[in-house]
Design a protein around this motif. Sequence first.
Motif, PDB file in Angstrom:
ATOM      1  N   THR A  12     -39.733  19.452 -28.807  1.00  0.00           N
ATOM      2  CA  THR A  12     -39.575  21.028 -28.504  1.00  0.00           C
ATOM      3  C   THR A  12     -39.160  21.119 -27.247  1.00  0.00           C
ATOM      4  OG1 THR A  12     -41.946  21.434 -28.054  1.00  0.00           O
ATOM      5  CG2 THR A  12     -41.105  21.502 -30.239  1.00  0.00           C
ATOM      6  N   VAL A  13     -38.437  22.546 -26.933  1.00  0.00           N
ATOM      7  CA  VAL A  13     -38.411  22.985 -25.589  1.00  0.00           C
ATOM      8  C   VAL A  13     -38.633  24.427 -25.865  1.00  0.00           C
ATOM      9  CG1 VAL A  13     -35.895  23.380 -25.954  1.00  0.00           C
ATOM     10  CG2 VAL A  13     -36.737  23.173 -23.759  1.00  0.00           C
ATOM     11  N   THR A  14     -39.461  24.897 -24.773  1.00  0.00           N
ATOM     12  CA  THR A  14     -39.922  26.358 -24.431  1.00  0.00           C
ATOM     13  C   THR A  14     -39.414  26.990 -23.244  1.00  0.00           C
ATOM     14  OG1 THR A  14     -41.280  26.056 -26.198  1.00  0.00           O
ATOM     15  CG2 THR A  14     -41.534  28.214 -24.822  1.00  0.00           C
ATOM     16  N   PRO A  15     -38.673  27.925 -22.909  1.00  0.00           N
ATOM     17  CA  PRO A  15     -37.980  28.555 -23.938  1.00  0.00           C
ATOM     18  C   PRO A  15     -36.827  27.999 -24.470  1.00  0.00           C
ATOM     19  CG  PRO A  15     -37.512  29.833 -21.708  1.00  0.00           C
ATOM     20  CD  PRO A  15     -38.489  28.512 -21.526  1.00  0.00           C
ATOM     21  N   THR A  16     -36.006  28.379 -25.527  1.00  0.00           N
ATOM     22  CA  THR A  16     -34.942  27.794 -26.056  1.00  0.00           C
ATOM     23  C   THR A  16     -33.490  28.379 -25.323  1.00  0.00           C
ATOM     24  OG1 THR A  16     -34.773  29.270 -27.761  1.00  0.00           O
ATOM     25  CG2 THR A  16     -36.115  27.041 -27.990  1.00  0.00           C
ATOM     26  N   ILE A  17     -33.677  29.560 -24.521  1.00  0.00           N
ATOM     27  CA  ILE A  17     -32.450  30.288 -23.953  1.00  0.00           C
ATOM     28  C   ILE A  17     -32.748  30.491 -22.806  1.00  0.00           C
ATOM     29  CG2 ILE A  17     -31.654  31.026 -26.262  1.00  0.00           C
ATOM     30  CD1 ILE A  17     -32.512  33.761 -25.135  1.00  0.00           C
ATOM     31  N   GLY A  18     -31.901  30.672 -21.757  1.00  0.00           N
ATOM     32  CA  GLY A  18     -31.955  30.976 -20.271  1.00  0.00           C
ATOM     33  C   GLY A  18     -30.778  31.459 -19.631  1.00  0.00           C
ATOM     34  N   LEU A  21     -38.295  10.262 -13.626  1.00  0.00           N
ATOM     35  CA  LEU A  21     -38.343  11.444 -14.735  1.00  0.00           C
ATOM     36  C   LEU A  21     -37.540  12.162 -14.432  1.00  0.00           C
ATOM     37  CD1 LEU A  21     -39.972  11.635 -17.277  1.00  0.00           C
ATOM     38  CD2 LEU A  21     -41.577  13.049 -15.960  1.00  0.00           C
ATOM     39  N   ARG A  22     -36.540  12.433 -15.532  1.00  0.00           N
ATOM     40  CA  ARG A  22     -35.409  13.313 -15.439  1.00  0.00           C
ATOM     41  C   ARG A  22     -35.212  14.038 -16.925  1.00  0.00           C
ATOM     42  NH1 ARG A  22     -32.854  13.279 -10.512  1.00  0.00           N
ATOM     43  NH2 ARG A  22     -31.153  14.763 -11.363  1.00  0.00           N
ATOM     44  N   VAL A  23     -34.496  15.000 -16.870  1.00  0.00           N
ATOM     45  CA  VAL A  23     -34.016  15.587 -18.081  1.00  0.00           C
ATOM     46  C   VAL A  23     -32.535  16.012 -17.871  1.00  0.00           C
ATOM     47  CG1 VAL A  23     -34.029  17.756 -19.555  1.00  0.00           C
ATOM     48  CG2 VAL A  23     -36.226  16.935 -18.568  1.00  0.00           C
ATOM     49  N   ARG A  24     -31.739  15.518 -18.833  1.00  0.00           N
ATOM     50  CA  ARG A  24     -30.453  15.592 -18.943  1.00  0.00           C
ATOM     51  C   ARG A  24     -29.781  17.029 -19.701  1.00  0.00           C
ATOM     52  NH1 ARG A  24     -26.974  10.291 -19.929  1.00  0.00           N
ATOM     53  NH2 ARG A  24     -27.850  10.653 -21.996  1.00  0.00           N
ATOM     54  N   VAL A  63     -21.897  28.753 -19.958  1.00  0.00           N
ATOM     55  CA  VAL A  63     -22.531  29.494 -21.190  1.00  0.00           C
ATOM     56  C   VAL A  63     -22.266  28.503 -22.076  1.00  0.00           C
ATOM     57  CG1 VAL A  63     -22.190  31.403 -22.558  1.00  0.00           C
ATOM     58  CG2 VAL A  63     -22.369  31.905 -20.237  1.00  0.00           C
ATOM     59  N   GLY A  64     -23.378  28.381 -23.086  1.00  0.00           N
ATOM     60  CA  GLY A  64     -23.168  27.462 -24.439  1.00  0.00           C
ATOM     61  C   GLY A  64     -24.546  26.715 -24.767  1.00  0.00           C
ATOM     62  N   ASP A  65     -24.455  25.935 -25.574  1.00  0.00           N
ATOM     63  CA  ASP A  65     -25.629  25.061 -25.984  1.00  0.00           C
ATOM     64  C   ASP A  65     -25.287  23.716 -25.406  1.00  0.00           C
ATOM     65  OD1 ASP A  65     -26.450  26.918 -27.910  1.00  0.00           O
ATOM     66  OD2 ASP A  65     -25.409  25.597 -29.665  1.00  0.00           O
ATOM     67  N   ALA A  66     -26.502  23.161 -24.846  1.00  0.00           N
ATOM     68  CA  ALA A  66     -26.724  22.055 -24.173  1.00  0.00           C
ATOM     69  C   ALA A  66     -27.366  20.994 -24.556  1.00  0.00           C
ATOM     70  CB  ALA A  66     -27.111  22.164 -22.479  1.00  0.00           C
ATOM     71  N   SER A  67     -27.472  19.676 -25.252  1.00  0.00           N
ATOM     72  CA  SER A  67     -28.170  18.884 -25.707  1.00  0.00           C
ATOM     73  C   SER A  67     -29.070  18.418 -24.851  1.00  0.00           C
ATOM     74  CB  SER A  67     -27.577  17.789 -26.450  1.00  0.00           C
ATOM     75  OG  SER A  67     -26.687  18.504 -27.571  1.00  0.00           O
ATOM     76  N   LEU A  68     -30.471  18.370 -24.957  1.00  0.00           N
ATOM     77  CA  LEU A  68     -31.345  17.642 -23.880  1.00  0.00           C
ATOM     78  C   LEU A  68     -31.633  16.175 -24.429  1.00  0.00           C
ATOM     79  CD1 LEU A  68     -33.971  20.982 -23.459  1.00  0.00           C
ATOM     80  CD2 LEU A  68     -31.592  20.344 -22.635  1.00  0.00           C
ATOM     81  N   ALA A  71     -30.416  12.964 -28.039  1.00  0.00           N
ATOM     82  CA  ALA A  71     -30.339  14.358 -27.807  1.00  0.00           C
ATOM     83  C   ALA A  71     -30.346  15.174 -28.936  1.00  0.00           C
ATOM     84  CB  ALA A  71     -28.725  14.589 -27.164  1.00  0.00           C
ATOM     85  N   SER A  72     -31.800  15.415 -29.385  1.00  0.00           N
ATOM     86  CA  SER A  72     -32.213  16.068 -30.477  1.00  0.00           C
ATOM     87  C   SER A  72     -32.535  17.554 -30.569  1.00  0.00           C
ATOM     88  CB  SER A  72     -33.155  15.338 -31.420  1.00  0.00           C
ATOM     89  OG  SER A  72     -34.334  15.086 -30.596  1.00  0.00           O
ATOM     90  N   VAL A  73     -32.586  17.974 -29.083  1.00  0.00           N
ATOM     91  CA  VAL A  73     -33.097  19.213 -28.944  1.00  0.00           C
ATOM     92  C   VAL A  73     -32.152  20.007 -27.993  1.00  0.00           C
ATOM     93  CG1 VAL A  73     -34.915  20.552 -27.587  1.00  0.00           C
ATOM     94  CG2 VAL A  73     -35.516  18.413 -28.741  1.00  0.00           C
ATOM     95  N   LYS A  74     -32.007  21.312 -28.508  1.00  0.00           N
ATOM     96  CA  LYS A  74     -30.832  21.973 -27.711  1.00  0.00           C
ATOM     97  C   LYS A  74     -31.488  23.189 -26.950  1.00  0.00           C
ATOM     98  CE  LYS A  74     -26.951  20.882 -30.863  1.00  0.00           C
ATOM     99  NZ  LYS A  74     -26.269  20.192 -29.799  1.00  0.00           N
TER     100      LYS A  74
END
Length: 265
Positions: free
Chosen positions: A42-48, A69-72, A97-102, A114-117
């Motif tokens: 999960t990721v919180t928040p899901t938008i920004g 340790l990094r997040v892409r 602007v748009g969806d990014a896979s994490l 990349a299962s979380v957006k």
Amino acid sequence: KVECVAPAHTKGSVAVEVTMNNADYTNNGVSFDFVDDALLATVTPTIGPSSGGTTLTLKGSGFAFSPNLRVRFGLHSVPATFVSSTEIRCVTQASDVGDASLSITNNGVDYSSASVKFTFRGDAQVAAIIPLAGSATGGTVVVASGSEFTNTSSLACKFGSKAATKAEFVSAVAVRCTAPASDAGSVALEVSNNGLDFTKDSVQFQYLASAAVSSLTPTSGPVSGGSVVTVHGFNFVDSDSLHCRFGGNGAAVSARWISSSKVEC
């Protein structure tokens, strides 16, 4: 320098040795650690905002305390802060602007699936508010107009330094907020789509000390109307919105401010 691809292996530390003849291996004991696969849940928040700066909390499993340790986000990565083996944090950079896979990596090389957006939205802006003022006791419903508002469960308004309050989505260009109680004075009203990142437009809302009516002159007039009534009391404010109302359901009529203790209508 040589490169090799690690095979599947049980968790633990092993020595990596090299051979040039497929028979004689080095014997230096340089170790390689096989660790649990990192997984994002999960990721919180899901938008920004697309301008970046949002602090994200990511939860999952297999996170390691590592300088790598990094997040892409799609093709771009940012450093992450280790909290526990099931939680890390990072701060978004500016993005389209748009969806990014994490995905995440413990070693700077191998990224998780990349299962979380996370969704980058246009930066929200507050251009105007109606009304511009309300009672210091709170409860005034204020409509903020602007742009890039999003219908989310985290949509919020913030009046000055007061705690954020839940906002009602009206449209992409309007939200409705209820002012909390506050001291008299002007504060900035800001809006957030995710409950964390607030606008910085500084549109002012004025908290007014509670007004009260103590007496009228005259106290009666003809049913045909037309009587000029002087209203005595306190905390009256000179405003384009200054009105008097005759009766609970009567029409509001314009008032003329004379002083903080007197108006005419």
